[in-house]
Design an enzyme around this catalytic site. Structure first.
Site: not given
Length: 358
Positions: A191, A224-227, A243, A263, A279, A308
């Site tokens: 990502s 998460a995970p941190g892209g 996150d 959140d 994202d 999305k």
């Protein structure tokens, strides 16, 4: 026949065609589209003579979302096995309509081409085809000359090609709207490429340092995970990664990241930051409203976020989200710049950028 050939993500031909039709009508130009399903190609036929030029003068590619790039079609030809270069030369010489001066030639392939032999041929074909076109006076002798147009050849197969023109001031920065990016091994997820591509598409290239440099502060919602956090850290930013899930350990060891377990939709910073990126996979209208709150509330100056889209009525959902954002920012009497694009690294989402300018 006056035609535009538009390029989009395979599977999104209907959305791109609807968008072209709406944009043309808005500018007083009329036409109809024919999608090539799952090929990433849309033929847009204009009904009036000389309307291709009017279309290109009035409709700006940067304002489109699902159309990544386009060319004005000059000819669709069959290529013989013996002399493909000669077939192109003969076809261009026989054109009845004029075209802007060109100094360079681009040979494209369909995005979903999986024929390695065709790819190898296309790369080797550029030099002899360019040389022959210059010899025939169809390309300027000085390939570095500044010209309004560029010759385009879409090589669909060894036996079929589309010849066209793209305009310097109304085409994608990258051929086909696809920047060729590499994912470093240190990136926590693929990502990361989406945010990098967004910056390359939305930010003026000569001002990237102004937008990204100088030790800015940022927030990554749904990190998460941190892209995306990883991309922000690469720019020297201090990042609040919001996150409830775990973050990449190497990224946390950078000392530039604070992991906020909360959140993403409900959390807000105590002090305003430069960037907010998001994202999160959720309802696009919910994301649109949240982004409006961030910008109107002065929580950030710049934001990149994904919407999305649903499996059905994707274009209609985009229009609803667009109106939520535009109405919210306009009613707040803010100056802003808003752009959106279905990026190469996007799938069922589109990526948006907003800059608060006042």
């Amino acid at each position: 026949m006056e035609q535009i050939l538009a390029f989009c993500r395979p599977g999104f031909e209907a959305e791109a065609g609807q968008e072209l039709t709406d944009q043309a009508i808005e500018k007083g130009i009329f036409g109809y589209f024919e999608p090539e399903r799952n090929e990433g190609l849309v033929w847009f036929t204009l009904v009036d003579e000389n309307s291709t030029d009017a279309f290109m003068n009035r409709v700006e590619l940067q304002n489109l979302v699902f159309v990544r790039d386009w060319i004005m079609v000059l000819e669709r030809i069959e290529l013989p096995q013996a002399d493909r270069v000669g077939a192109v030369i003969e076809s261009v010489r026989g054109l009845e309509r004029g075209y802007p001066g060109c100094a360079r030639l681009e040979v494209r392939l369909p995005e979903n081409n999986d024929d390695g032999d065709l790819g190898n041929f296309s790369r080797k074909w550029v030099a002899p085809l360019s040389k022959a076109m210059r010899g025939a006076g169809l390309l300027l002798a000085d390939q570095n000359a500044s010209t309004p147009g560029r010759f385009e050849v879409l090589l669909r197969s060894f036996s079929e090609a589309v010849i066209g023109i793209s305009l310097r001031d109304n085409r994608a920065r990258y051929v086909g709207g696809i920047p060729r990016l590499r994912l470093p091994a240190s990136a926590p997820s693929r990502s990361a490429l989406k945010l990098e591509e967004a910056w390359k598409v939305f930010l003026p290239p000569e001002q990237e340092l102004d937008y990204l440099g100088g030790g800015k502060k940022a927030v990554d919602l749904g990190a998460a995970p941190g892209g995306w956090t990883w991309q922000l850290v690469r720019q020297g930013m201090m990042v609040a990664a919001v996150d409830n899930g775990p973050m990449n350990e190497e990224l946390m060891a950078s000392g530039q990241v604070e992991h906020v377990k909360a959140d993403g939709y409900g959390w807000r910073p105590r002090k305003s930051v430069d960037w907010m990126v998001c994202d999160i996979v959720d309802q696009p209208r919910k994301t649109a409203r949240m982004v409006v709150d961030w910008i109107v509330g002065g929580y950030c100056r710049y934001t990149v976020f994904n919407l999305k889209l649903p499996m059905k009525k994707r274009y209609e959902e985009w229009l609803i989200c667009r109106d939520i954002i535009l109405q919210g920012l306009t009613e707040a009497n803010l100056g802003f710049r808003f752009r959106a694009r279905h990026l190469y690294h996007d799938r069922e989402e589109i990526t948006c950028f907003i800059e608060r300018t006042g």
